[in-house]
Design a protein around this motif. Structure first.
Motif, PDB file in Angstrom:
ATOM      1  N   HIS A   1       0.839  -1.217   0.000  1.00  0.00           N
ATOM      2  CA  HIS A   1       0.000   0.000   0.000  1.00  0.00           C
ATOM      3  C   HIS A   1       0.863   1.251   0.000  1.00  0.00           C
ATOM      4  O   HIS A   1       2.025   1.242   0.461  1.00  0.00           O
ATOM      5  CB  HIS A   1      -0.964   0.005   1.202  1.00  0.00           C
ATOM      6  CG  HIS A   1      -0.316   0.326   2.519  1.00  0.00           C
ATOM      7  ND1 HIS A   1      -0.068   1.605   2.948  1.00  0.00           N
ATOM      8  CD2 HIS A   1       0.156  -0.495   3.497  1.00  0.00           C
ATOM      9  CE1 HIS A   1       0.498   1.573   4.141  1.00  0.00           C
ATOM     10  NE2 HIS A   1       0.666   0.323   4.481  1.00  0.00           N
TER      11      HIS A   1
ATOM     12  N   ASN B   1      -3.666   3.139   0.455  1.00  0.00           N
ATOM     13  CA  ASN B   1      -4.299   2.820  -0.860  1.00  0.00           C
ATOM     14  C   ASN B   1      -3.671   1.511  -1.310  1.00  0.00           C
ATOM     15  O   ASN B   1      -2.533   1.496  -1.782  1.00  0.00           O
ATOM     16  CB  ASN B   1      -3.998   3.967  -1.809  1.00  0.00           C
ATOM     17  CG  ASN B   1      -4.659   3.852  -3.166  1.00  0.00           C
ATOM     18  OD1 ASN B   1      -4.158   4.452  -4.108  1.00  0.00           O
ATOM     19  ND2 ASN B   1      -5.764   3.158  -3.302  1.00  0.00           N
TER      20      ASN B   1
ATOM     21  N   TYR C   1      -3.189  -2.369  -2.894  1.00  0.00           N
ATOM     22  CA  TYR C   1      -3.398  -3.159  -4.113  1.00  0.00           C
ATOM     23  C   TYR C   1      -2.742  -4.520  -3.972  1.00  0.00           C
ATOM     24  O   TYR C   1      -1.833  -4.705  -3.141  1.00  0.00           O
ATOM     25  CB  TYR C   1      -2.816  -2.431  -5.341  1.00  0.00           C
ATOM     26  CG  TYR C   1      -3.554  -1.159  -5.686  1.00  0.00           C
ATOM     27  CD1 TYR C   1      -3.105   0.062  -5.216  1.00  0.00           C
ATOM     28  CD2 TYR C   1      -4.719  -1.192  -6.439  1.00  0.00           C
ATOM     29  CE1 TYR C   1      -3.792   1.236  -5.505  1.00  0.00           C
ATOM     30  CE2 TYR C   1      -5.415  -0.038  -6.722  1.00  0.00           C
ATOM     31  CZ  TYR C   1      -4.947   1.181  -6.259  1.00  0.00           C
ATOM     32  OH  TYR C   1      -5.646   2.332  -6.535  1.00  0.00           O
TER      33      TYR C   1
ATOM     34  N   ASP D   1      -7.891  -2.292  -3.147  1.00  0.00           N
ATOM     35  CA  ASP D   1      -8.511  -1.268  -4.005  1.00  0.00           C
ATOM     36  C   ASP D   1      -8.384  -1.625  -5.481  1.00  0.00           C
ATOM     37  O   ASP D   1      -8.860  -0.890  -6.348  1.00  0.00           O
ATOM     38  CB  ASP D   1      -7.854   0.098  -3.759  1.00  0.00           C
ATOM     39  CG  ASP D   1      -8.198   0.668  -2.378  1.00  0.00           C
ATOM     40  OD1 ASP D   1      -9.311   0.397  -1.890  1.00  0.00           O
ATOM     41  OD2 ASP D   1      -7.339   1.356  -1.791  1.00  0.00           O
TER      42      ASP D   1
ATOM     43  N   ASN E   1      -8.797  -1.094 -11.337  1.00  0.00           N
ATOM     44  CA  ASN E   1      -9.565  -0.724 -10.148  1.00  0.00           C
ATOM     45  C   ASN E   1     -10.316  -1.944  -9.622  1.00  0.00           C
ATOM     46  O   ASN E   1     -10.376  -2.988 -10.269  1.00  0.00           O
ATOM     47  CB  ASN E   1     -10.567   0.385 -10.519  1.00  0.00           C
ATOM     48  CG  ASN E   1      -9.872   1.688 -10.884  1.00  0.00           C
ATOM     49  OD1 ASN E   1      -9.096   2.232 -10.105  1.00  0.00           O
ATOM     50  ND2 ASN E   1     -10.153   2.184 -12.089  1.00  0.00           N
TER      51      ASN E   1
ATOM     52  N   CYS F   1      -1.594   5.351 -11.730  1.00  0.00           N
ATOM     53  CA  CYS F   1      -1.888   5.203 -10.295  1.00  0.00           C
ATOM     54  C   CYS F   1      -0.657   5.651  -9.518  1.00  0.00           C
ATOM     55  O   CYS F   1       0.395   5.007  -9.597  1.00  0.00           O
ATOM     56  CB  CYS F   1      -2.222   3.748  -9.981  1.00  0.00           C
ATOM     57  SG  CYS F   1      -2.589   3.461  -8.232  1.00  0.00           S
TER      58      CYS F   1
ATOM     59  N   ASN G   1      -0.065   6.105  -6.085  1.00  0.00           N
ATOM     60  CA  ASN G   1       0.363   5.277  -4.959  1.00  0.00           C
ATOM     61  C   ASN G   1       0.881   3.933  -5.466  1.00  0.00           C
ATOM     62  O   ASN G   1       1.838   3.365  -4.915  1.00  0.00           O
ATOM     63  CB  ASN G   1      -0.797   5.055  -3.981  1.00  0.00           C
ATOM     64  CG  ASN G   1      -1.135   6.329  -3.224  1.00  0.00           C
ATOM     65  OD1 ASN G   1      -0.259   7.028  -2.730  1.00  0.00           O
ATOM     66  ND2 ASN G   1      -2.415   6.658  -3.167  1.00  0.00           N
TER      67      ASN G   1
ATOM     68  N   GLU H   1     -12.811   7.373  -5.633  1.00  0.00           N
ATOM     69  CA  GLU H   1     -12.084   6.970  -6.835  1.00  0.00           C
ATOM     70  C   GLU H   1     -12.995   6.303  -7.862  1.00  0.00           C
ATOM     71  O   GLU H   1     -13.854   5.477  -7.519  1.00  0.00           O
ATOM     72  CB  GLU H   1     -10.945   5.999  -6.485  1.00  0.00           C
ATOM     73  CG  GLU H   1      -9.738   6.665  -5.905  1.00  0.00           C
ATOM     74  CD  GLU H   1      -8.493   5.818  -6.071  1.00  0.00           C
ATOM     75  OE1 GLU H   1      -8.400   5.058  -7.047  1.00  0.00           O
ATOM     76  OE2 GLU H   1      -7.609   5.921  -5.195  1.00  0.00           O
TER      77      GLU H   1
ATOM     78  N   SER I   1     -13.280   2.329  -7.686  1.00  0.00           N
ATOM     79  CA  SER I   1     -12.926   1.725  -6.386  1.00  0.00           C
ATOM     80  C   SER I   1     -13.666   2.311  -5.201  1.00  0.00           C
ATOM     81  O   SER I   1     -13.583   1.754  -4.108  1.00  0.00           O
ATOM     82  CB  SER I   1     -11.405   1.862  -6.141  1.00  0.00           C
ATOM     83  OG  SER I   1     -10.690   1.063  -7.065  1.00  0.00           O
TER      84      SER I   1
ATOM     85  N   THR J   1     -11.189   5.683  -1.169  1.00  0.00           N
ATOM     86  CA  THR J   1      -9.923   5.050  -0.781  1.00  0.00           C
ATOM     87  C   THR J   1      -9.248   5.928   0.272  1.00  0.00           C
ATOM     88  O   THR J   1      -9.629   7.093   0.445  1.00  0.00           O
ATOM     89  CB  THR J   1      -8.980   4.881  -1.995  1.00  0.00           C
ATOM     90  OG1 THR J   1      -8.679   6.176  -2.519  1.00  0.00           O
ATOM     91  CG2 THR J   1      -9.620   4.014  -3.074  1.00  0.00           C
TER      92      THR J   1
ATOM     93  N   CYS K   1      -5.014   8.828  -2.732  1.00  0.00           N
ATOM     94  CA  CYS K   1      -4.978   8.760  -4.206  1.00  0.00           C
ATOM     95  C   CYS K   1      -3.820   9.657  -4.658  1.00  0.00           C
ATOM     96  O   CYS K   1      -3.900  10.885  -4.473  1.00  0.00           O
ATOM     97  CB  CYS K   1      -6.309   9.235  -4.782  1.00  0.00           C
ATOM     98  SG  CYS K   1      -6.359   9.249  -6.592  1.00  0.00           S
TER      99      CYS K   1
END
Ligand SMILES: N[C@H](CCC[C@H](N)C(=O)O)C(=O)O
Length: 278
Positions: A7, A11, A13, A43, A62, A71, A73, A211, A214, A217, A220
């Motif tokens: 993250h 945020n 993933y 996310d 997303n 993206c 982050n 977002e 998503s 979040t 962003c």
């Protein structure tokens, strides 16, 4: 299939190293892994792939499975992944995303990346390129009626679309109610990310974000960049701003001479895992 959960300011993933793994249906996989009850919880999904014009490619999805051009982050975590997991020993790398190449400087402590500075490129305000439907040359503090209330939006693309709204108190924003109404508004042909900003002083802003694809979040990166540029366009801040997000802080710097935005922030690895993909 092996994955790594990471993250940037919360945020989060799921990252998959596609130098090793094969992903047949990324939109479907993103929906599966993002589910916070039946999946891993995230996310979205970020695939790390080879590139012909950069060191690596970031391919970002997303939580709803939609693909995004960029993206902020996520790209910091890609940098952490490729350095920490030995795909590169360089501390200045390039990552292709949405067709454009980003330049990243890695801050390494005890052999691991802790913070990354990204050249996020030039903010885009031409409506046709965001895209937003408008007869103006730039959408700056333009009125938009949402749920019976008129908001003033400032639209900026960082490769992906953002509508920035200035509010007195971000905590008072009914984001679950109005976020989707901005995201799916007809003036945004490709939907939009929406940032709700309270200007604390000329060097500090408070931000919440709904977002595209998503929902809300904790942070962003592209939204923070778009929001700082929107602050500058409206005369609210200086060129270097600390953005306070629910999940942490980002430092955003606008270089007037280069007409370029730089983002500095953390990247964190949470855990490695194995997913049964049937
Ligand atoms: N939802 C965004 C992509 C993720 C951007 C955000 N997580 C960031 O850090 O920039 C979009 O569809 O444009």
């Amino acid at each position: 299939m092996k994955f790594t959960k990471m993250h940037g300011c919360g945020n989060d993933y799921v990252y998959v190293n596609c130098f090793v793994e094969q992903v047949a249906d990324a939109p479907y996989l993103s929906r599966v892994v993002s589910d916070r009850h039946f999946g891993i919880g995230s996310d979205g999904l970020i695939l790390i792939k080879p590139s012909e014009k950069a060191d690596f490619t970031m391919d970002m999805y997303n939580a709803d499975g939609s693909n995004s051009q960029m993206c902020g982050n996520g790209i910091r975590c890609v940098a952490k992944y490729v350095y920490d997991y030995g795909l590169t020993d360089k501390k200045n790398i390039t990552v292709e995303s949405g067709g454009s190449v980003k330049y990243l400087d890695l801050n390494v402590t005890d052999g691991k990346v802790t913070e990354v500075t990204v050249n996020m490129g030039t903010p885009i305000t031409k409506p046709g390129l965001i895209p937003v439907i408008s007869d103006k040359k730039q959408v700056i503090a333009e009125p938009l009626l949402i749920d019976g209330n008129t908001y003033e939006i400032t639209c900026v693309s960082m490769g992906n679309p953002h509508a920035v709204v200035f509010v007195e108190d971000t905590k008072a924003v009914e984001i679950e109610k109005i976020g989707p109404l901005f995201e799916h508004n007809e003036i945004f042909p490709e939907r939009t990310n929406t940032e709700f900003i309270h200007v604390i002083d000329r060097k500090t802003i408070d931000m919440r974000v709904w977002e595209r694809g998503s929902g809300e979040t904790l942070a962003c990166g592209t939204g923070a960049c778009a929001s700082v540029y929107a602050c500058i366009l409206n005369g609210y801040t200086e060129d270097t701003v600390t953005v306070r997000l629910l999940g942490g802080e980002l430092k955003i710097q606008y270089d007037r001479e280069k007409h370029t935005i730089f983002m500095t922030g953390p990247a964190v690895t949470v855990f490695d895992g194995e997913l049964n993909v049937n």
